[in-house]
Scaffold this motif. Structure first.
Motif, PDB file in Angstrom:
ATOM      1  N   LEU A  99     -11.276  12.981  38.983  1.00  0.00           N
ATOM      2  CA  LEU A  99     -11.043  13.119  40.283  1.00  0.00           C
ATOM      3  C   LEU A  99     -12.420  12.485  40.876  1.00  0.00           C
ATOM      4  N   LEU A 100     -13.396  12.724  40.174  1.00  0.00           N
ATOM      5  CA  LEU A 100     -14.670  11.917  40.783  1.00  0.00           C
ATOM      6  C   LEU A 100     -14.768  10.398  40.809  1.00  0.00           C
ATOM      7  N   THR A 101     -14.002  10.058  39.449  1.00  0.00           N
ATOM      8  CA  THR A 101     -13.907   8.528  39.621  1.00  0.00           C
ATOM      9  C   THR A 101     -12.952   8.055  40.695  1.00  0.00           C
ATOM     10  N   GLY A 102     -11.779   8.779  40.982  1.00  0.00           N
ATOM     11  CA  GLY A 102     -10.983   8.343  42.199  1.00  0.00           C
ATOM     12  C   GLY A 102     -11.435   8.370  43.235  1.00  0.00           C
ATOM     13  N   ALA A 103     -12.189   9.632  43.602  1.00  0.00           N
ATOM     14  CA  ALA A 103     -12.822   9.671  44.775  1.00  0.00           C
ATOM     15  C   ALA A 103     -13.695   8.639  45.265  1.00  0.00           C
ATOM     16  N   PHE A 104     -14.503   8.336  44.287  1.00  0.00           N
ATOM     17  CA  PHE A 104     -15.603   7.520  44.243  1.00  0.00           C
ATOM     18  C   PHE A 104     -14.862   5.892  44.766  1.00  0.00           C
ATOM     19  N   ALA A 105     -13.737   5.608  43.948  1.00  0.00           N
ATOM     20  CA  ALA A 105     -13.144   4.321  44.020  1.00  0.00           C
ATOM     21  C   ALA A 105     -12.636   4.187  45.506  1.00  0.00           C
TER      22      ALA A 105
END
Length: 249
Positions: A99-105
């Motif tokens: 979730l953190l990676t997707g939100a960051f992207a």
């Protein structure tokens, strides 16, 4: 030896971005730490805040000497984001890595698209507008805390388009905002700093600090529009790579 070269190269590029654009360092630092150096998303967020805080403080001094920092505006903007940044840092500990990676992207992609849009910059800086500054600062602080970013890649567009600052002044002022927001978010993540690989983090931060001085000189020679377009393209590439990685997994 190869790992050290990667660390120094990545740190130099991140410092260059911060010094020239007043932001974007953490947007590059997080994926570099994850994909090149093997950090987890949570650890990468904490490490990037340390790198960006040190680098931004260094670049801030250079921009301040050039008279490109609006101290009152920056402090008001950053102050409104301190509590959201700390709360976001606590929340980040409980969110899944994907979730953190997707939100960051997604955040990086939106920022890149915003940077590609033409903006008008007035010849003079307007007076501080407290309500707009506080609102924009609070939102930016929350993003800083959750995603482990200094927020400069969002702060510069906000300072220009919401508060009406000139580009060079927005760049300098954003470095003040980034430094304060990063330190606040780090307080909330203090416990996780003990698990970081300091042998890697130290050279990375050192190279970033040196790169920031070169970035300041670059900003004086290359037009702001050209720098924004180049960096926006890099952001879109990074965002696409991270989204693909999340979707495949």
């Amino acid at each position: 030896m190869t790992a050290l070269v990667l660390v120094l190269a990545a740190g130099g590029v991140i410092g260059l971005a911060l010094g020239a654009l007043g932001g974007g360092g953490s947007v590059l630092a997080v994926p570099a730490l994850i994909y090149l150096l093997g950090f987890t998303p949570t650890a990468a967020g904490t490490a990037s805040l340390i790198i960006v805080a040190a680098t931004s403080a260094t670049a801030l001094s250079a921009h301040a000497r050039a008279g490109n920092v609006r101290w009152r505006t920056g402090i008001l903007f950053a102050s409104a984001g301190l509590v959201p940044a700390m709360l976001g840092g606590v929340l980040a500990r409980h969110l899944p890595a994907s979730l953190l990676t997707g939100a960051f992207a997604l955040t990086a992609a939106l920022a890149a698209l915003r940077m590609l849009r033409p903006s008008g910059y007035g010849p003079d800086d307007p007076p501080v507008r407290p309500v707009q500054a506080a609102g924009a600062g609070a939102g930016l602080g929350a993003v800083t805390g959750v995603l482990g970013v200094g927020g400069g890649f969002l702060a510069v567009p906000a300072l220009v388009n919401v508060l009406g600052l000139r580009m060079r002044v927005a760049v300098g002022t954003s470095l003040l905002v980034i430094t304060l927001n990063s330190l606040a978010a780090l307080l909330a993540r203090a416990g996780s700093a003990e698990t970081l690989n300091w042998a890697t983090l130290g050279p990375f931060a050192g190279a970033a600090v040196l790169g920031a001085w070169d970035g300041k000189r670059l900003a004086e020679k290359v037009s702001a529009g050209t720098l924004r377009r180049i960096f926006a393209c890099v952001l879109l590439t990074v965002a696409a790579f991270m989204l693909i990685d999340v979707l495949i997994v």
